[in-house]
Design a protein around this motif. Structure first.
Motif: not given
Ligand code: FAD
Length: 442
Positions: A146, A157, A248, A266, A270
């Motif tokens: 990330r 997203r 997260s 990721d 992710a």
């Protein structure tokens, strides 16, 4: 120090597995990385342990506690459905670096500070323990997780999500973990044998209403104290240091492959930590990456195919995990209208995790596959469940087998068809037929 081959940036599971795979293909590869800067415990299923074992990550395997029950208090129901192996991620990351060196991969321990691309070459600035280095490369694998710089706009997203991790220490205990839903999110609590406890609270960024940073410790403590299931983790224990906040949010990268670069783990996609599958997906995306890189470097005429292969696999994996997460969120019905749950129970879409397969939905088409460490195009069987295609089962190509069965029509023993048309021995023919029936193909 100079390297005119491949530089893998990031030494988490994705970077480590990709670097090892590239070295095993005989590619000139250097991995640059440092273990995670923050402490965290994570849990993995037995398939991650198996994958690490088959790759040869012996020291990294030593970092895992023996499997312990994964308890869940979800929708008011207590379950102990499965087990997981807990791991201290900094120990795990450190051990992977040792494994890589032991397995013959060139490793530079350090932090990448800059990546410059010019005229088909990369220059990579590294802050190592006692020196500054500049590495030269013709190919870069981005595996900083990330923390990787965004590679353009993400394709997708999820709902913005934050996880607060509070560290506690208590008496020695048997390792174990519990996942617990609450009205505005969920908690994951883990205990290690040596007394370390990791209490994690995951919330919606927009609606959490978090206090100022200096009050986060008290906030987390009060939240855990209000939950019965946390009592076992907090008994005779006390918080240590300040909580650590981790984003997260699920993120699917936009472009994840170019002519001379690739994103894995990721850095490419992710997933929501609720799936508990982050390390698994990181390894999965990395297992086929070496063939993609080798094709891009040595078979430019197949470059488009290799990029498509990687992009499609990343997107497929992401959607599968996103839908599994969605269905798990939807199982919590007590607060379905509360903002946290309402936003997650229908994201990313309404498509089922598993698509129904009947013989009429099964087709034959061309798809990119991995063959001898390269991406090539082959005729495969395509189904709604396996849109990327299935090429072979234990070496038996399935498209010709399915064609033979279809040409023979009904009323003939399918096993006899495969024996006669493909020259398979009886047990093998029976295995293929049984498998196809199980998949709903015939
Ligand atoms: P990472 O593991 O993040 O590795 C990236 C590596 O790059 C790190 O070693 C980092 O130090 C290094 N790096 C970063 N920047 C630089 C730089 N500039 N120079 C050099 N190196 C650098 N997954 C599970 O399977 N089980 C769980 O229980 C779990 N819990 C999670 C809880 C939370 C709150 C979150 C956010 C994630 C969780 N995950 C879990 C997901 C898991 O952490 C990741 O999916 C997985 O580690 C991804 O692997 P990776 O190799 O792609 O990236």
């Amino acid at each position: 120090m100079s390297n005119e081959g491949i530089v893998v940036i990031g030494a988490g599971p994705a970077g480590a597995a990709t670097a090892l795979g590239l070295a095993r293909l005989g590619e000139p590869v250097v991995l640059v990385g440092e273990p995670r800067r923050f402490a965290a415990v994570e849990g993995v299923s037995s398939r991650v342990i198996e994958a690490l074992r088959s790759l040869g990550f012996e020291r990294a395997l030593d970092a895992f506690a023996p499997p312990s029950p994964r308890r869940a208090n979800w929708n008011g129901v207590h379950a102990e459905a499965n087990s997981e192996s807990l791991v201290d991620r900094q120990c795990f990351d450190r051990a992977m670096l040792v494994d890589l060196e032991r397995l013959g991969v060139q490793v530079v321990r350090g932090r990448v500070t800059a990546v410059h691309a010019e005229q088909g070459r990369y220059r990579i600035g590294v802050d190592a323990a006692d020196r500054r280095l500049a590495l030269a490369a013709d190919f870069v694998v981005e595996a900083r997780g990330r923390a990787a710089p965004a590679g353009g706009r993400p394709r997708l997203r999820g709902v913005e999500t934050v996880s607060l991790l509070q560290y506690w220490r208590g008496p020695e205990t048997s390792p174990g973990s519990t996942v617990q839903s609450c009205e505005d999110g969920w908690m994951w609590m883990a205990a290690l044998a040596d007394g370390r406890r990791y209490l994690q609270l995951t919330l919606d960024v927009a609606t959490a209403g978090l206090p100022a940073k200096k009050a986060l410790g008290d906030y987390c403590r009060a939240r855990f104290e209000a939950v019965d299931a946390a009592a076992a983790f907090m008994a005779d224990a006390a918080p240590v240091g300040e909580p650590h906040a981790r984003t997260s949010t699920a993120v699917l990268g936009g472009e994840v492959a170019g002519d001379d670069w690739l994103r894995v783990g990721d850095a490419a996609m992710a997933v929501d930590p609720l799936s508990g599958n982050g390390i698994f997906q990181a390894l999965s995306s990395a297992l086929q990456a070496p063939a993609v890189v080798a094709t891009l470097r040595h078979d430019p005429e197949h470059g488009g195919l290799a990029r498509r292969f990687h992009q499609q696999r990343i997107e497929h994996l992401f959607h599968r995990f996103a839908r599994i997460g969605r269905d798990f969120y939807a199982q919590e019905s007590r607060w379905s209208d509360a903002p946290f749950w309402a936003a997650r129970r229908s994201w990313p879409d309404a498509a089922p995790v598993h698509a129904a397969v009947t013989p009429e939905t099964v087709g034959i088409d061309s798809r990119p596959v991995v063959k001898d460490g390269r991406i090539v195009e082959r005729t495969v069987v395509v189904t709604p469940e396996q849109p990327l295609g299935v090429w072979h089962l234990d070496g038996v190509e399935l498209a010709p087998a399915l064609c033979a069965l279809r040409a023979a029509g009904a009323g003939v023993s399918p096993e006899a068809v495969l024996e006669a048309r493909l020259g398979l021995a009886a047990p093998r023919a029976s295995q293929i037929v049984g498998w196809m029936k199980g998949q709903g193909w015939i």
